[in-house]
Design a protein around this motif. Structure first.
Motif, PDB file in Angstrom:
ATOM      1  N   PHE A 217     -19.611  17.116  38.761  1.00  9.64           N
ATOM      2  CA  PHE A 217     -18.507  18.050  39.029  1.00  9.64           C
ATOM      3  C   PHE A 217     -18.117  18.014  40.508  1.00  9.64           C
ATOM      4  O   PHE A 217     -16.941  18.007  40.853  1.00  9.64           O
ATOM      5  CB  PHE A 217     -18.886  19.479  38.647  1.00  9.64           C
ATOM      6  N   ILE A 218     -19.124  18.024  41.372  1.00 12.75           N
ATOM      7  CA  ILE A 218     -18.846  18.009  42.814  1.00 12.75           C
ATOM      8  C   ILE A 218     -18.123  16.723  43.194  1.00 12.75           C
ATOM      9  O   ILE A 218     -17.135  16.748  43.939  1.00 12.75           O
ATOM     10  CB  ILE A 218     -20.167  18.172  43.612  1.00 12.75           C
TER      11      ILE A 218
ATOM     12  N   VAL B  48     -15.924  21.767  42.690  1.00 12.32           N
ATOM     13  CA  VAL B  48     -17.053  21.760  43.629  1.00 12.32           C
ATOM     14  C   VAL B  48     -17.905  23.013  43.448  1.00 12.32           C
ATOM     15  O   VAL B  48     -19.141  22.944  43.417  1.00 12.32           O
ATOM     16  CB  VAL B  48     -16.554  21.613  45.086  1.00 12.32           C
ATOM     17  N   ALA B  49     -17.258  24.166  43.290  1.00  6.45           N
ATOM     18  CA  ALA B  49     -18.010  25.410  43.085  1.00  6.45           C
ATOM     19  C   ALA B  49     -18.787  25.374  41.774  1.00  6.45           C
ATOM     20  O   ALA B  49     -19.956  25.777  41.726  1.00  6.45           O
ATOM     21  CB  ALA B  49     -17.059  26.599  43.106  1.00  6.45           C
ATOM     22  N   SER B  50     -18.167  24.882  40.714  1.00  8.48           N
ATOM     23  CA  SER B  50     -18.856  24.786  39.419  1.00  8.48           C
ATOM     24  C   SER B  50     -20.059  23.855  39.510  1.00  8.48           C
ATOM     25  O   SER B  50     -21.133  24.150  38.964  1.00  8.48           O
ATOM     26  CB  SER B  50     -17.902  24.269  38.340  1.00  8.48           C
ATOM     27  N   GLY B  51     -19.896  22.739  40.189  1.00  8.81           N
ATOM     28  CA  GLY B  51     -21.010  21.808  40.361  1.00  8.81           C
ATOM     29  C   GLY B  51     -22.145  22.416  41.160  1.00  8.81           C
ATOM     30  O   GLY B  51     -23.319  22.243  40.825  1.00  8.81           O
ATOM     31  N   SER B  52     -21.795  23.146  42.202  1.00 11.45           N
ATOM     32  CA  SER B  52     -22.827  23.791  43.022  1.00 11.45           C
ATOM     33  C   SER B  52     -23.588  24.840  42.214  1.00 11.45           C
ATOM     34  O   SER B  52     -24.821  24.932  42.303  1.00 11.45           O
ATOM     35  CB  SER B  52     -22.187  24.441  44.248  1.00 11.45           C
ATOM     36  N   LEU B  53     -22.860  25.631  41.415  1.00  8.48           N
ATOM     37  CA  LEU B  53     -23.516  26.620  40.566  1.00  8.48           C
ATOM     38  C   LEU B  53     -24.401  25.953  39.522  1.00  8.48           C
ATOM     39  O   LEU B  53     -25.477  26.461  39.191  1.00  8.48           O
ATOM     40  CB  LEU B  53     -22.472  27.513  39.885  1.00  8.48           C
TER      41      LEU B  53
END
Length: 146
Positions: A41-42, A77-82
């Motif tokens: 995702f990121i 990027v936020a979804s991947g980080s989460l």
């Protein structure tokens, strides 16, 4: 500082009764899958941001240069980080529970991941449909000018 980090990361050996070793190794593979998904995702978000940056240089990609692309890249990027964060927390909670001889299914994480993926897919579809509609309106304007 390094000694604190070692104390946090280091775990005392666990007796391998039953299937503990197999369960822990499966938990590690699951963590790696969460991390791989999150990093995907990121990477997609970063790639989308780079495409948007190149759009300023190319007249054929100019329609990608807008705030929606930045928003989509940020969401990815936020979804991947989460996703990476959840995988890490899940791994350590599973480790603690297995040491106690217990196990908790990951219904919350699976539901959150499914909703995130569906949300990204729906938002991406809406962006594509809106983009096609904008291009169609631009073509109609060009036809009217001629």
């Amino acid at each position: 500082m390094l000694s604190r980090l070692r104390r946090f990361i280091r775990v005392d050996p666990i007796p391998n009764t039953g299937s503990v070793a197999r369960d822990l190794l499966a938990s590690e593979r699951t963590f790696l899958a969460w991390a791989r998904t999150g990093l995907g995702f990121i990477a997609l978000g970063v790639a989308l941001e780079k495409v948007e940056a190149f759009a300023a240089l190319s007249p054929t990609l100019f329609h990608l240069k807008d705030s929606r692309t930045k928003l989509a890249a940020g969401v990815l990027v936020a979804s991947g980080s989460l996703c990476v964060g959840h995988g890490t927390l899940r791994y350590f909670s599973t480790l603690r529970l297995l040491r106690e001889g217990k196990f908790r299914p990951n219904t919350g994480g699976i539901s959150l991941m499914a909703m995130t993926c569906i949300g990204i897919a729906v938002a991406g579809s809406i962006l594509v449909i809106e983009n096609e509609a904008e291009q169609e309106r631009a073509r109609e304007k060009e036809k009217q000018k001629m």
